[in-house]
Design an enzyme around this catalytic site. Structure first.
Site, short mmCIF file in Angstrom:
data_model
loop_
_atom_site.label_atom_id
_atom_site.label_comp_id
_atom_site.label_asym_id
_atom_site.label_seq_id
_atom_site.Cartn_x
_atom_site.Cartn_y
_atom_site.Cartn_z
CB CYS A 58 32.28 49.58 40.16
SG CYS A 58 33.30 48.11 40.29
CB SER A 113 37.11 42.07 46.66
OG SER A 113 38.27 42.81 46.97
CG ASP A 118 39.10 42.49 42.08
OD1 ASP A 118 40.25 42.85 41.77
OD2 ASP A 118 38.07 42.94 41.55
CG PHE A 119 44.85 41.39 45.48
CD1 PHE A 119 45.09 41.64 46.82
CD2 PHE A 119 44.77 40.08 45.06
CE1 PHE A 119 45.25 40.60 47.72
CE2 PHE A 119 44.92 39.02 45.95
CZ PHE A 119 45.17 39.29 47.28
CD GLU A 120 42.05 47.74 39.72
OE1 GLU A 120 42.31 48.93 39.52
OE2 GLU A 120 42.71 46.80 39.22
CB THR A 194 38.75 52.52 26.21
OG1 THR A 194 38.87 53.94 26.03
CG2 THR A 194 38.08 51.90 25.00
N GLY A 195 38.06 52.73 29.87
CA GLY A 195 38.77 52.88 31.15
C GLY A 195 39.37 51.54 31.54
N GLY A 198 37.03 48.63 30.97
CA GLY A 198 36.87 48.48 29.53
C GLY A 198 38.09 47.84 28.88
#
Length: 421
Positions: A58, A113, A118-120, A194-195, A198
């Site tokens: 995103c 980030s 944020d380590f996503e 609901t990913g 979500g």
């Protein structure tokens, strides 16, 4: 990168765009769905691209890869998204070789980030690496680099507090709700999508709002049911979306659609409705703001929410950068060894030929010749000799080029044709 014997292409590039210069709408135009990633990989393969890594979240869309010119990678991106080359030039960045390597380290370590720490993105890099490997677009250099970035990320997580506290987008959305809506625990909340975002938002809702009136809707109902079962929530069919929107005071949209799934025509209620759009591209049409009772908050606004946690995280940036420098230096040391890898390999083959000839001669001379022991000893000697030369070539105080020429001359080496690894 040819001098490092890792690619037939001259350069390694990182091209992309992020939240820093590209707004949500533009990022949406350049976002890559899973299907688009597959198409991009197929096109790269057809265009004889050697190694490629694609990430699309995103907050950013990026391509790392080898090319003669970055336009090859930019064209791949534009061909598989709604974005154009002209739009890309206005907001994008292009890094080359060492700068591209350094950029991946910062991205993967959470320093670049939108929410610091944020380590996503690391899970995205791992997933992207798996896809590239599947298509045969993952050479040894890229694999080594990704592993180094993962190593740096792990060290930063364990050796600093840069990711301490809950400051993810999903938490920021719940924090916004808590700060904006009174008596949240008594409000009807609908989560559409609901990913991963979500799911995380749902978990934070349950944990922080104490609300037992949360309803989930997803196009694929069984995915919503799995999450609902974990938290004992209600699941409704996608066909009931409009009805549930009009029953709600808070609507959270976290779908992965490429175009808006919610607009003003779905809203037929006069009671106040707060809509949070956590999707990229935007999944809520701006026309909902034409309704007086509706408030719309997008992901970008939530990401700008700062609190004491973020301020505390900033204190750990210097240590995180030191860790990155250390791991990056190790990677660059390895990269430098690639300059003389073919020579060392040729030397090892030459010494092996010497060994075979000598063992054959001794075998004929000695009746009690110990084949196994001779093999072990000679292999150990070859390894020690090649290690010694490799260590010498790593010495910054000597001219690597002159030393390589001398080794080639003394041992009469003929390097095998370069292979792309």
């Amino acid at each position: 990168m040819q001098k490092y014997n890792i690619s037939r292409c001259n350069s390694f590039f990182a091209i992309g765009l992020s939240y820093k210069k590209a707004d949500a709408c533009t990022r949406g135009d350049f976002s890559l769905s899973e299907e688009a990633k597959l198409a991009l990989m197929e096109q790269a393969k057809a265009n004889d691209i050697e190694s490629l890594l694609v990430t699309s979240t995103c907050n950013r869309t990026e391509i790392y890869g080898f090319a003669q010119h970055p336009y090859q990678l930019i064209q791949l991106l534009c061909d598989n998204t709604r974005g154009t080359v002209e739009a890309f030039k206005k907001v994008a960045y292009t890094y080359k070789n060492k700068e591209a390597i350094a950029h991946m380290f910062r991205v993967g370590s959470g320093l670049d980030s939108q929410i610091l720490g944020d380590f996503e993105i690391i899970s995205q890099l791992k997933k992207s690496a798996k896809l590239s490997r599947k298509f045969g677009l993952f050479n040894h250099f890229t694999e080594r680099l990704v592993n180094a970035v993962i190593q740096a990320s792990k060290r930063i997580k364990t050796e600093t507090n840069i990711s301490s506290g809950a400051t993810s987008v999903s938490f920021a959305s719940v924090q916004y709700i808590l700060n904006t809506i009174e008596n949240v625990s008594n409000k009807n909340i609908l989560l559409f999508g609901t990913g991963k975002i979500g799911r995380n938002t749902c978990e934070n809702l349950v944990k922080h709002t104490k609300n037992e009136q949360i309803t989930l809707i997803n196009r694929t109902k069984d995915k919503a049911e799995k999450i609902a079962g974990k938290f004992n929530l209600v699941v409704k069919d996608y066909a009931n979306l409009q009805e549930e929107i009009n029953n709600s005071e808070i609507l959270i949209v976290a779908t992965g659609a490429q175009r808006p799934t919610i607009d003003k025509h779905l809203i037929n209620t006069n009671k106040p409705l707060l809509i949070l759009d956590l999707s990229i591209p935007k999944n809520v049409d701006d026309n909902v703001t034409e309704l007086q009772n509706v408030s719309l908050v997008h992901l970008d606004h939530l990401s700008k929410l700062t609190d004491q946690t973020l301020e505390e995280r900033k204190k750990h940036i210097p240590l995180a950068e030191t860790i990155i420098d250390e791991v990056n230096a190790e990677f660059n040391d390895w990269l430098e060894t690639r300059k003389f890898a073919p020579t060392i390999k040729a030397l090892k083959h030459k010494l092996h030929d010497f060994k075979v000839a000598e063992l054959d001669a001794q075998r004929k001379k000695l009746s009690d010749f110990n084949e196994k022991q001779a093999e072990i000893i000679s292999n150990n000697i070859i390894q020690k000799i090649t290690n010694h030369f490799a260590h010498h070539l790593k010495d910054d105080s000597i001219s690597t080029g002159d030393s390589l020429e001398l080794i080639k001359k003394v041992f009469q080496l003929e390097e095998s044709p370069k292979t792309n690894v």
